[in-house]
Design an enzyme around this catalytic site. Structure first.
Site, mmCIF file in Angstrom:
data_model
loop_
_atom_site.group_PDB
_atom_site.id
_atom_site.type_symbol
_atom_site.label_atom_id
_atom_site.label_comp_id
_atom_site.label_asym_id
_atom_site.label_seq_id
_atom_site.Cartn_x
_atom_site.Cartn_y
_atom_site.Cartn_z
ATOM 1 N N ALA A 1 0.824 -1.208 0.000
ATOM 2 C CA ALA A 1 0.000 0.000 0.000
ATOM 3 C C ALA A 1 0.864 1.267 0.000
ATOM 4 O O ALA A 1 0.370 2.333 0.371
ATOM 5 C CB ALA A 1 -0.938 -0.021 1.193
ATOM 6 N N HIS B 1 2.599 -7.827 7.802
ATOM 7 C CA HIS B 1 3.947 -7.375 8.175
ATOM 8 C C HIS B 1 4.659 -8.420 9.018
ATOM 9 O O HIS B 1 4.999 -8.166 10.156
ATOM 10 C CB HIS B 1 3.859 -6.063 8.950
HETATM 11 C C1 LIG Z 1 -1.542 -6.203 0.960
HETATM 12 C C2 LIG Z 1 -0.260 -5.721 1.554
HETATM 13 C C3 LIG Z 1 -0.059 -4.375 1.802
HETATM 14 C C4 LIG Z 1 1.142 -3.928 2.353
HETATM 15 N N1 LIG Z 1 1.334 -2.595 2.532
HETATM 16 C C5 LIG Z 1 2.511 -2.142 3.009
HETATM 17 C C6 LIG Z 1 2.765 -0.760 3.131
HETATM 18 O O1 LIG Z 1 1.922 0.065 2.823
HETATM 19 N N2 LIG Z 1 3.974 -0.374 3.587
HETATM 20 C C7 LIG Z 1 4.930 -1.279 3.947
HETATM 21 O O2 LIG Z 1 6.002 -0.863 4.379
HETATM 22 N N3 LIG Z 1 4.720 -2.589 3.830
HETATM 23 C C8 LIG Z 1 3.543 -3.050 3.362
HETATM 24 N N4 LIG Z 1 3.341 -4.388 3.209
HETATM 25 C C9 LIG Z 1 4.408 -5.304 3.631
HETATM 26 C C10 LIG Z 1 5.537 -5.342 2.592
HETATM 27 O O3 LIG Z 1 5.016 -5.748 1.343
HETATM 28 C C11 LIG Z 1 6.609 -6.331 3.080
HETATM 29 O O4 LIG Z 1 7.011 -5.979 4.385
HETATM 30 C C12 LIG Z 1 7.804 -6.289 2.164
HETATM 31 O O5 LIG Z 1 7.439 -6.594 0.849
HETATM 32 C C13 LIG Z 1 8.843 -7.289 2.640
HETATM 33 O O6 LIG Z 1 9.987 -7.108 1.842
HETATM 34 P P1 LIG Z 1 11.044 -8.276 1.687
HETATM 35 O O7 LIG Z 1 12.213 -7.733 0.986
HETATM 36 O O8 LIG Z 1 11.252 -8.903 3.029
HETATM 37 O O9 LIG Z 1 10.344 -9.411 0.809
HETATM 38 P P2 LIG Z 1 9.237 -9.359 -0.335
HETATM 39 O O10 LIG Z 1 9.008 -7.978 -0.808
HETATM 40 O O11 LIG Z 1 8.067 -10.125 0.171
HETATM 41 O O12 LIG Z 1 9.934 -10.161 -1.512
HETATM 42 C C14 LIG Z 1 10.336 -11.491 -1.392
HETATM 43 C C15 LIG Z 1 10.237 -12.134 -2.758
HETATM 44 O O13 LIG Z 1 10.935 -13.389 -2.694
HETATM 45 C C16 LIG Z 1 10.252 -14.319 -3.509
HETATM 46 N N5 LIG Z 1 10.620 -15.678 -3.060
HETATM 47 C C17 LIG Z 1 10.303 -16.282 -1.892
HETATM 48 N N6 LIG Z 1 10.870 -17.499 -1.831
HETATM 49 C C18 LIG Z 1 11.569 -17.661 -2.981
HETATM 50 C C19 LIG Z 1 12.374 -18.717 -3.503
HETATM 51 N N7 LIG Z 1 12.599 -19.854 -2.822
HETATM 52 N N8 LIG Z 1 12.920 -18.553 -4.741
HETATM 53 C C20 LIG Z 1 12.722 -17.408 -5.453
HETATM 54 N N9 LIG Z 1 11.961 -16.374 -4.994
HETATM 55 C C21 LIG Z 1 11.402 -16.506 -3.768
HETATM 56 C C22 LIG Z 1 8.786 -13.996 -3.304
HETATM 57 O O14 LIG Z 1 8.031 -14.450 -4.420
HETATM 58 C C23 LIG Z 1 8.812 -12.479 -3.186
HETATM 59 O O15 LIG Z 1 8.535 -11.851 -4.412
HETATM 60 C C24 LIG Z 1 2.160 -4.855 2.666
HETATM 61 C C25 LIG Z 1 1.970 -6.216 2.410
HETATM 62 C C26 LIG Z 1 0.777 -6.668 1.859
HETATM 63 C C27 LIG Z 1 0.599 -8.128 1.583
#
Ligand SMILES: Cc1cc2nc3c(=O)[nH]c(=O)nc-3n(C[C@H](O)[C@H](O)[C@H](O)COP(=O)(O)OP(=O)(O)OC[C@H]3O[C@@H](n4cnc5c(N)ncnc54)[C@H](O)[C@@H]3O)c2cc1C
Ligand code: SF4
Length: 539
Positions: A88, A469
Site C-alpha cells: 500500500a 507485516h
Molecule cells: C496487501 C499488503 C499491503 C502492504 N502494505 C505495506 C505498506 O503500505 N507499507 C509497507 O512498508 N509494507 C507493506 N506491506 C508489507 C511489505 O510488502 C513487506 O514488508 C515487504 O514486501 C517485505 O519485503 P522483503 O524484501 O522482506 O520481501 P518481499 O518484498 O516479500 O519479496 C520477497 C520475494 O521473494 C520471492 N521468493 C520467496 N521465496 C523464494 C524462492 N525460494 N525462490 C525465489 N523467490 C522466492 C517472493 O516471491 C517475493 O517476491 C504490505 C503487504 C501486503 C501483503
C-alpha cells in the site's frame, strides 16, 4: 561462475541488493518465484482471483499470497518486485527507540548511521507526503479529533508519483526521479487500487526503480523461478569458493530444473520465504552451519485489521491512495485508514461484525449470538452489511499496529491434516487477536458515521490475527548464539552469504516495514566493496 552474486527474491531487500551490486560492477542474477506484472496484465478487481492470489498448485498465479498458521494469518506478496506490487506504498521511518531493543541493540551506532540510508531509500522509492485525502481519510481525521488525538493525525508518506502541484491527475511525465534513466510516470488518480497493483503507472513499485535500474545495469531477472537449493561448492564448506544454486520452475509442476554457480548469494525471499528456504537447506545438509536461532523471534508487528462498513454510503470510501493517513491512538498504538478499490470486494468475505469478549469458544458463541440477534432484529440491514458486493466502496479498513514487544517461533513440521510434507509451522504463545482500545475506537467511529464496526472472521473463529507485516526469524545479532546474521547481514558460519529482507528485523517496528528493509539493505550493500577491488565471498 555464472554470476558473481545470485539474489533470491526480488522484493525490497532483493531489488536494493540487485541494484547496488550491479552498480558496483558485479554480474548479478535475480531468481524470483513470482510473475512479472504490467498495467496490462494486472487484474481489474480481486474477484479475478486467479490473477490476484498466488497458489500455483491450484492454477492461481497472482501476486498476493495468504498463508494460514496456528498463530497468525500472513499476507505477503509474490512477484517480480516482491511485495511492492501489492503493498500500500506507505513508507514510514520507525521511532529511534526500535534500535535500542531486540538483539541488534548496540551492534552499531544505528541512530547515527541509519538516517542517511533512510534518506537514500526515500529518494529511490520516490516517497512523498500524500496530497490526496479521500473521504475515508477525512473520516479518520474527524474521529482522531474526537478522540483528542487530532494533533497526531498525519498524511502518510507514500511511494507514489502524485505529480507537480496544479497539474491534473493522470498526466504522464518523463522519468521524474533518476535524471531520465528511469521509466515515465503518470500522476496518481487516487483510485485506491494500490493493493491490487497500480494499472496507471503512478505507484513506485520496485520494477520501476531499484529493480528497473538493476536490469538496465545488466542484472538478469529469472521470473517464475524458485530457488530450491544453495550449497557451497565442493571443497569450501564455508562457501569461500562460491556456491551452487538449484532452481525449479514455480508455475509448472515438472521439469526445467537448473543449476547456477556464483561467488556470493543474497537471500531476500521475505521473512517467510527465507525461513522456509533456510530451514530446508539446514536440514538437508546444504547449509548445516546456520544458527539454531533460525525461526526464533518472528514478529507480527502486533497488528489487527478491523474496519467500519457504511451500507449505502453516499461517499465512495475507496477513493484516495490505499493508505492515505494515520494517527496515534496512544503512545503504543498507531491506526491507518486503508482501502481497496471500488469493485475489489473479495476481502469482504472475511469481514464480520466486531465481537468483543475473551478469545476462544465463548467469543465464537457471543459472535453467533450477535449475528443471530442482528439477523432477527434487522434482517435487511444485516444482509446489506455482510454481503461482499459494494464492500470496498462502503468500507474504511483500520490497520492497527502496536510497538509492544511480542513474538512467536517458526519451524518445519508436518500438519496433522497433511502429514506428507514438512511445512513451516508456528509455535509459542498466542498473539492477542484484538487491540481493545482500537476496537473501542472503531465502535465510536462507526457510531459517528452511521456504520457498523467490523473485524476479520478468522480472528473470531480461529483466534488468529491477520498481518501483512511478518518480520524476523533470522534476527541480526552479535553472534550465532543470539541470532542468524551479523550486523552487516552476513549469515553466521558462511562467507559471501547475505540475508537482506524482513527476516533480519530484530525489533517490533510499530510502522510499515518496507522502508526499513530498504534502508538496512542499503547499509548492508554499502559494506560490500566494488567488484574490481575484492572478490565476492571474501568478506
Ligand atoms: C496487501 C499488503 C499491503 C502492504 N502494505 C505495506 C505498506 O503500505 N507499507 C509497507 O512498508 N509494507 C507493506 N506491506 C508489507 C511489505 O510488502 C513487506 O514488508 C515487504 O514486501 C517485505 O519485503 P522483503 O524484501 O522482506 O520481501 P518481499 O518484498 O516479500 O519479496 C520477497 C520475494 O521473494 C520471492 N521468493 C520467496 N521465496 C523464494 C524462492 N525460494 N525462490 C525465489 N523467490 C522466492 C517472493 O516471491 C517475493 O517476491 C504490505 C503487504 C501486503 C501483503
Ligand atoms: S491510487 Fe490508483 S493511481 Fe494512485 S498509485 Fe494507487 S493504484 Fe495507482
Amino acid at each position: 561462475m555464472d554470476f558473481d552474486y545470485i539474489v533470491v527474491g526480488s522484493g525490497f531487500g532483493g531489488s536494493v541488493s540487485a541494484h547496488r551490486l550491479t552498480e558496483k560492477g558485479y554480474r548479478v542474477g535475480v531468481m524470483e518465484m513470482g510473475r512479472r506484472w504490467t498495467p496490462e496484465n494486472l487484474p481489474t478487481t480481486n474477484w479475478r482471483f486467479w490473477r490476484w492470489i498466488w497458489r500455483p498448485g491450484l492454477g492461481l498465479r497472482g501476486f498476493f499470497n495468504i498463508d494460514p498458521f496456528r498463530h497468525v494469518l500472513v499476507m505477503h506478496g509474490c512477484a517480480v518486485g516482491g511485495g511492492s506490487i501489492t503493498y500500500a506504498n506507505t513508507s514510514l521511518v520507525p521511532p529511534d527507540s526500535i534500535w535500542e531493543c531486540g538483539s541488534w541493540a548496540g551492534l552499531a551506532d544505528w541512530m547515527r548511521e541509519m538516517p542517511a540510508h533512510y534518506r537514500t531509500a526515500v529518494r529511490m522509492l520516490g516517497v512523498c507526503e500524500n496530497r490526496i485525502l479521500g473521504p475515508a481519510d477525512l473520516i479518520l481525521q474527524a474521529a482522531a479529533n474526537e478522540h483528542g488525538a487530532g494533533d497526531t493525525f498525519y498524511r502518510t508518506q507514500v511511494a507514489v508519483f502524485e505529480g507537480p502541484d496544479g497539474q491534473p491527475p493522470g498526466t504522464t511525465f518523463p522519468d521524474p526521479y533518476f535524471g531520465g534513466e528511469g521509466p515515465e510516470r503518470t500522476s496518481c488518480i487516487g483510485c485506491g487500487g494500490c493493493m491490487m497493483g497500480c494499472r496507471y503507472g503512478a505507484k513506485n513499485t520496485l520494477d520501476r526503480n531499484y529493480l528497473y535500474l538493476a536490469e538496465k545495469g545488466g542484472a538478469r531477472v529469472f521470473a517464475e523461478t524458485r530457488v530450491v537449493d544453495v550449497r557451497p561448492l565442493t571443497g569450501s564448506p564455508d562457501g569461500s569458493e562460491g556456491y551452487e544454486v538449484l532452481t525449479a520452475p514455480s508455475t509448472r509442476p515438472f521439469g526445467g530444473r537448473r543449476r547456477f554457480t556464483c561467488r556470493g548469494v543474497v537471500v531476500a525471499a521475505s521473512a517467510l520465504g527465507t525461513l522456509d528456504l533456510l530451514f530446508r537447506l539446514k536440514e538437508k545438509g546444504s547449509l548445516p552451519r546456520i544458527s539454531p536461532q533460525l525461526g526464533h523471534r518472528v514478529r507480527t508487528n502486533a497488528e489487527s485489521l478491523i474496519g467500519v462498513r457504511v451500507p449505502g454510503s453516499e461517499e465512495d470510501l475507496s477513493k484516495g491512495v490505499a493508505i492515505g493517513s494515520g494517527f496515534y491512538l496512544d503512545a503504543y498504538t498507531h491506526i491507518e485508514a486503508t482501502r481497496y478499490p471500488a469493485g475489489s470486494d473479495a476481502m469482504g468475505l472475511l469481514a464480520t461484525v466486531l465481537t468483543g469478549g475473551t478469545p476462544g469458544r465463548k467469543r465464537i458463541l457471543l459472535w453467533l449470538k450477535l449475528l443471530a440477534g442482528s439477523l432477527l432484529g434487522h434482517p435487511v440491514r444485516t444482509v446489506r452489511l455482510l454481503h461482499p458486493f459494494g464492500w470496498a466502496r462502503e468500507s474504511l479498513i483500520l490497520l492497527c499496529m502496536q510497538t509492544l514487544e511480542g513474538h512467536i517461533g517458526m519451524r518445519l513440521g508436518r500438519p496433522w491434516f497433511w502429514p506428507f510434507r514438512r511445512v513451516l509451522r508456528s509455535y509459542g504463545q498466542r498473539i492477542p487477536t484484538f487491540i481493545p482500545q482500537a476496537n473501542q475506537f472503531a465502535r465510536k467511529l462507526a457510531q459517528a458515521v452511521g456504520g457498523t464496526p467490523m473485524s476479520m472472521v478468522t480472528e473470531i473463529l480461529f483466534d488468529v490475527p491477520g498481518t501483512a507485516h511478518i518480520l524476523g526469524g533470522c534476527a541480526m545479532a552479535a553472534s550465532a548464539e543470539d541470532g542468524v546474521v551479523d550486523s552487516q547481514n552476513r549469515l553466521f558460519g558462511y562467507k559471501g552469504l547475505y540475508v537482506c529482507d524482513g527476516s533480519v528485523i530484530a525489533a517490533n517496528l510499530g510502522v510499515n516495514p518496507s522502508l526499513t528493509i530498504c534502508a538496512l539493505t542499503e547499509r548492508a550493500m554499502s559494506h560490500i566493496p566494488p567488484a574490481m577491488s575484492t572478490p565476492a565471498g571474501s568478506d
